[in-house]
Design a protein around this motif. Sequence first.
Motif, PDB file in Angstrom:
ATOM      1  N   THR A 203       4.072  -8.295  -1.003  1.00  0.00           N
ATOM      2  CA  THR A 203       4.099  -9.100   0.220  1.00  0.00           C
ATOM      3  C   THR A 203       5.290 -10.046   0.112  1.00  0.00           C
ATOM      4  OG1 THR A 203       2.707 -10.855  -0.693  1.00  0.00           O
ATOM      5  CG2 THR A 203       1.585  -8.981   0.295  1.00  0.00           C
ATOM      6  N   SER A 204       5.381 -10.962   1.060  1.00  0.00           N
ATOM      7  CA  SER A 204       6.482 -11.929   1.011  1.00  0.00           C
ATOM      8  C   SER A 204       6.363 -12.881  -0.167  1.00  0.00           C
ATOM      9  CB  SER A 204       6.521 -12.725   2.319  1.00  0.00           C
ATOM     10  OG  SER A 204       5.278 -13.377   2.537  1.00  0.00           O
ATOM     11  N   SER A 207       5.197  -9.369  -5.531  1.00  0.00           N
ATOM     12  CA  SER A 207       5.691  -7.987  -5.499  1.00  0.00           C
ATOM     13  C   SER A 207       5.577  -7.369  -6.883  1.00  0.00           C
ATOM     14  CB  SER A 207       7.151  -7.944  -5.034  1.00  0.00           C
ATOM     15  OG  SER A 207       7.991  -8.582  -5.986  1.00  0.00           O
ATOM     16  N   ASN A 684       1.636  -7.306   8.759  1.00  0.00           N
ATOM     17  CA  ASN A 684       1.138  -8.436   7.967  1.00  0.00           C
ATOM     18  C   ASN A 684       2.046  -8.783   6.795  1.00  0.00           C
ATOM     19  OD1 ASN A 684       0.661  -6.340   6.151  1.00  0.00           O
ATOM     20  ND2 ASN A 684      -1.572  -6.345   6.496  1.00  0.00           N
ATOM     21  N   GLY A 685       3.178  -8.075   6.661  1.00  0.00           N
ATOM     22  CA  GLY A 685       4.123  -8.376   5.594  1.00  0.00           C
ATOM     23  C   GLY A 685       4.019  -7.463   4.390  1.00  0.00           C
ATOM     24  N   ASN A 686       2.969  -6.679   4.267  1.00  0.00           N
ATOM     25  CA  ASN A 686       2.850  -5.740   3.146  1.00  0.00           C
ATOM     26  C   ASN A 686       3.926  -4.658   3.253  1.00  0.00           C
ATOM     27  OD1 ASN A 686       0.631  -7.176   2.380  1.00  0.00           O
ATOM     28  ND2 ASN A 686      -0.869  -5.576   2.848  1.00  0.00           N
TER      29      ASN A 686
END
Length: 730
Positions: A203-204, A207, A684-686
């Motif tokens: 994600t943001s 990782s 969702n950023g994934n």
Amino acid sequence: MKTAVLPIFLLAFTFATAQEKLEDSNKVHEIKEVTMTKKVFSKKSDRFVYDVAASPVAKGNTAFSLLKETPLVSSTDDKSLKILGKSKAVIYINGRKSNMNEEAVLEMLKNMPAENISKIEVITLPGSEFNVEASDGVINIILKKKLDDGVNGNLRMNNNQNIRNRQSAAGSINYRKNRVGISASLNSSDWTNSQHYILTNGTSSSSNTSVGPIVDPNLNVGGYLNMDYEINENQNLALSYNAHANKSYGSYSSLFNTSQRAGSLAYSITELDENSRSYNNSANLNYEAKTDDKGSKLNLNAAYLNFRRFQRSTNTTFLSSALQDKLGTQAVFNQRTPQIINNYAFTGDYIKKFDKDLTLSTGANLSFTKTDNDTYFEALNSATGSFEKDGNQSNHFTYDERLSGLYVTAEKKFSDKFSGKVGVRVENTSSEGNVLDTGETIKRNYTNVLPYLSVNANLSGASSLSYAFSSRVRRPSFWEINPVRMYLTSTNYVQNNPFVKASAVYNSELTYMLKQSYFLIASHTLAKDDNAQVPLQNGQELRYIRTNFGDKQELGLSAGMQKNFFNGVLTTNTSVGVQFNTVKGSLSKDPLTGDEFEPYTIDSSTSSLFIQSNNNLRLSKNKDWFMGVNFFYIGEQIINLGTLSPLSSLDLSVKKIWNDWTFNLQFRDVFRTHILRLKDTQSNGNYNTVRNNNYSQSVEFSLTYNFGNKSVKKIRSINEANKDIKSRTN
């Protein structure tokens, strides 16, 4: 995109020129009726027909090389055959599926003289009488008749070099005397598959990246024995036996992991060591009886299949420095994943020919399959120093399945200009899966009605238009429903699922042919409740879950030609088109464990260009030197796991024929462009990316020697009763 300009221009030019000539031919129609030559490539109601006997390409060629030059058929690696838009091609010989495994079939084709072949039929949408999976196509090879008795055979040696050296050898012999035919083959190989992975997900805010090789050495031994006895002119009895053994000891992977969380980095190394072996044995008894002189016949089969695989692995994760120094053991677990499959199958088919214009076919099949999967998982307890069984990942899963089916088809030629075929297949599936450790039972009983229709109209003496519709079921393979995890790292793994259901697939195809050389094809495939691997992610953990996911649609538009130039010096088989993919689905829960994840959703469409061009150039007047230039390209496309980047490969070959010897030198993936890249980013950023280099760039040399009477009649190839089950054991 520059690579597409020349093929597209050539196809546009040849179609325009051909259409012009067609229009001009209408002015001299009566002359053309007298001087028309035999069709080399034509379209019937349900299949394409390539008349090899009327083509100069066959001379000095092998069956495999000839198939690669057949319209709609391609091979990018010389180890498999595919039909345009299909996952794979199922080989039939004289209307019956070969009873050899895929490797043995290819070796046979690579050593069969093309002069023995009369026609090749390419069936993109198989009718109701074909018991195949949803996306399979059929290649039916029709051999010439009136072949002599005697003995022949061949020996073949092969050496392949990419980052490792790999070898294989095969020998086969055919014998026919009066009413008895015997065919046998033996092959072996020492073949190591090497890959290099770069896996990233996160994600943001966090990782994980894993980088490293996967090496899988394989020792293979296989063969077949077929016996055919002609009881009388109208009755035949045949027995076939196939065997294959694989030993893969010393398989390993070593992935260097970099984890980032809240701005800090942590490093580890995950090593997987695995030993496995598998055995595949099958036998088929066939009886065939001709019931009249019009070609009506009865065909009965009884078959048995036994598949066994034994697999042990150890997964160890070490703490590491940034320089990949091992600092200590973090986690260790062992896993055993054996699988045993037994299948008994019976089929019966009756074909009734009323006259040359009407054929009715009916048949039934019955299959019983039992699988046993006793998975054992144990992890090292760092406090005690001993391994302890993990009850959540250990399970003893058994699966019983009964398949029964009935079909009927009618094929009618109404006139010289119009023909059609209609059929229906009814299949019942009854299955029961049991997790013996927990007492959980999964039962299913469902019936599918699968209609089929094809029509063909000759618009003129040089063009035709045809349409076909097919409905099929795609059942999961037996390994896909075995509830076991296959680990790459401790947080990145594939998880199978016993709750996976069969998918319904609907295929449509519209084809226009011009002058037996040019074709336009529009195809559409709809997969309802498709099953595939879906990535579920929670922070750094990534599970590839096998499950029913959603719906998938594929629309393909393609133009192609099969043409000889310069009196047969150059033969080209080229197709160019566009494929539109649409995938819709969503998943947020692991269907096996019930664990909740952030939703994975995909609802997007892509359009991708594809090019397939196989070209054969005769270099000498004696027809003993040949050069091959093969190229394929497919643009970016959406699949269930995300977006797949463009793939391409250029292959070159030089072949020399000297008496009974054939020397072949091949250069595969010359520019090293066949590297898989997959990416997915969620709202969702994934995100999740995969880069897989399977080292397809290689140099290969093969040597083949053919001996004996080249016109020995091949024994009858039998349509095995359990052919559909075999495809689900891989």
